[in-house]
Design an enzyme around this catalytic site. Structure first.
Site, PDB file in Angstrom:
ATOM      1  CG  HIS A 164      -1.691  -1.257   1.424  1.00  0.00           C
ATOM      2  ND1 HIS A 164      -2.910  -1.545   0.840  1.00  0.00           N
ATOM      3  CD2 HIS A 164      -1.346  -2.360   2.132  1.00  0.00           C
ATOM      4  CE1 HIS A 164      -3.291  -2.762   1.209  1.00  0.00           C
ATOM      5  NE2 HIS A 164      -2.360  -3.281   1.996  1.00  0.00           N
ATOM      6  CB  SER A 285      13.005  22.939 -14.895  1.00  0.00           C
ATOM      7  OG  SER A 285      12.183  24.091 -14.951  1.00  0.00           O
ATOM      8  CE  LYS A 291      11.611  19.591 -10.722  1.00  0.00           C
ATOM      9  NZ  LYS A 291      10.367  20.010 -11.374  1.00  0.00           N
ATOM     10  CD  GLU A 298       9.033  12.479 -15.343  1.00  0.00           C
ATOM     11  OE1 GLU A 298       8.059  13.188 -15.624  1.00  0.00           O
ATOM     12  OE2 GLU A 298      10.140  12.944 -15.020  1.00  0.00           O
TER      13      GLU A 298
END
Ligand code: ARG
Length: 466
Positions: A164, A285, A291, A298
């Site tokens: 979980h 970024s 970043k 991804e």
């Protein structure tokens, strides 16, 4: 009709037609824009077919020699980017045949004896896919090896195992990575299984019913390395289940990829900080200077959607098609091609990225401590001392509550306080509360104990070779 005539008339069946095909229809029905990718398989298939026709005395030996010479020339032209693909000639098959006839005359026109584009295209796709399957199998091995190598140096690196997405019990980082090796090894098994059913020869089915020429299908199968024949001509030209199976394999593999990619993204986020990915696999970024984004992971996660989409596309394409060949099947190629490209690129880049992963053991261990990952171990300790498991569970719940109040892990609570919770908690209790003690206790086969994990690694290395 000479090659030039075929060119001018632009169709292989013109005599019956009173007007040329409309421009829109030409463009709508042509597949040469994408199926030219099958050219090598098409030529291989034609060479095997022609060789058999000559051996059977259906064409002359001199025709065979001409066909071989012409196809050699075409091979060179395509390899050197000199071949002129023509939309009017619809697909890869008609383009190559028309050019062959241009080059060698009548022998080129004899090549199509006892053959139809229906069994030709089915053969080409199977031949092409078989080669791609073999390349993908190697890429799957590379990815597994990369994971096993990182695992081998992390059998003692403790991290929280989750259920979980809540801290559950300690596991080693190696154990966690090897879960993915199991998944990819099953994917490799599925791929090997797809190969068997892909590797059967449709040629000889002709348009749909077989042919009246005395073809030697077995000889063609041997020449092309097929393991067997498609045994029913209607089925041979019409079904694409081998491609659907391949896309199923690819979809399951990409789902496994997406799970791993998701974990890489999570682990690299500041909130976990379990790993770092090398800069060359990250992007920055344009607005936030701090970043470093795990774009590759991804994208790999995202591309699973695209491959699953192709599976849905092809399986829906097949649904409800009456026997035998229907033009619908021309639509099998783009999803297949794109899936092969997407999967190959994804496996390749993931193997590289995994090999360069930087592991942060301190952060992993700290996370395991924060989450009371050894609570089950304290319960098991009490059970081994004679307490029923449900009662032990309750005692440990109180211990965790105490730890939460104090801001301490179970291993950090003073022994006296633990002992106040139950008289069976003795001086040896703290040893089971360490993360290492917890790992080592799980020495069942397939468990996370370092010795078990090392056995897993040895088994994978023996299987993967290298
Ligand atoms: N381009 C076609 C395909 O990919 C080849 C087979 C065409 N057969 C036919 N009868 N029109 O399926």
């Amino acid at each position: 009709m000479s090659g030039n005539q075929l060119d001018k008339k632009s169709q292989a069946w013109s005599a019956l037609f009173s007007e040329p095909m409309s421009e829109l229809v030409k463009r709508y029905t042509a597949s040469v824009g994408f199926d030219q990718r099958l050219w090598r398989a098409d030529i291989q298939g034609s060479l095997a077919h022609a060789g058999m026709l000559a051996a059977q005395g259906i064409i002359h030996q001199t025709d065979l020699v001409d066909i071989q010479r012409g196809l050699d020339q075409i091979t060179q032209d395509i390899e050197e980017g000199r071949f002129e693909w023509k939309l009017e000639l619809e697909d890869v098959h008609l383009n190559i045949e028309a050019r062959l006839t241009q080059l060698v005359g009548d022998a080129g026109k004899r090549l199509h004896t006892g053959r139809s584009r229906n069994d030709q295209v089915a053969t080409d796709v199977r031949l092409w896919l078989r080669g791609e399957i073999d390349a993908l199998a190697l890429l799957l091995v590379d990815l597994q090896r990369a994971l096993v190598d990182v695992a081998a140096t992390n059998t003692d690196t403790v991290m929280p195992g989750f259920t979980h997405l809540q801290v559950a019990q300690p596991v080693s980082f190696a154990h966690h990575l090897l879960a993915y090796v199991e998944m990819f090894s099953r994917d490799a098994e599925r791929l090997a299984d797809v190969r068997k059913r892909c590797n059967r020869l449709p040629l000889g089915a002709a348009a749909l019913a077989g042919t009246s020429y005395p073809l030697d299908r077995e000889a063609v199968a041997r020449a092309l390395g097929f393991e067997g024949l498609c045994e029913n001509s209607l089925d041979a030209v019409s079904d694409r289940d081998f491609a659907i199976e391949f896309l199923s394999f690819a979809s399951i593999t990409m789902v496994h990829v997406s799970r791993m990619a998701e974990e890489l993204v999570l682990w690299m986020s500041q909130n976990f900080g379990f790993i770092d990915l090398a800069d060359r696999y990250c992007t920055g970024s344009s607005i936030m200077p701090q970043k470093r984004n795990p774009d590759v992971a991804e994208l790999a996660r995202g591309k699973s959607g695209r491959v699953i989409g192709h599976l849905m596309g092809l399986i829906t394409l097949m649904k409800g098609q009456p026997l035998a060949y229907n033009k619908d099947n021309q639509e099998d190629k783009e999803p297949l091609f794109d899936t092969v490209d997407t999967l190959a690129a994804t496996l390749r880049i993931l193997a590289e990225m995994i090999a360069g992963i930087q592991v942060k053991p301190a952060a992993m261990e700290a996370a395991a401590r924060r989450g009371y990952a050894t609570a089950t171990d304290l319960a098991d300790y009490l059970v081994k001392k004679g307490l029923p498991f449900r009662d032990a569970h309750e005692v440990v719940a109180h211990a965790v509550k105490l730890g939460l109040q104090r801001g301490l892990d179970l291993a950090e609570l003073p022994l006296a306080e633990l002992q106040s919770l139950h008289p069976l908690i003795a001086d040896d209790a703290p040893s089971v509360l360490t993360l290492r003690g917890s790992l080592e206790a799980r020495h069942v086969r397939g468990g996370t104990a370092p010795t078990q994990v090392m056995a897993q690694i040895a088994r994978h290395r023996a299987r993967l070779g290298g």
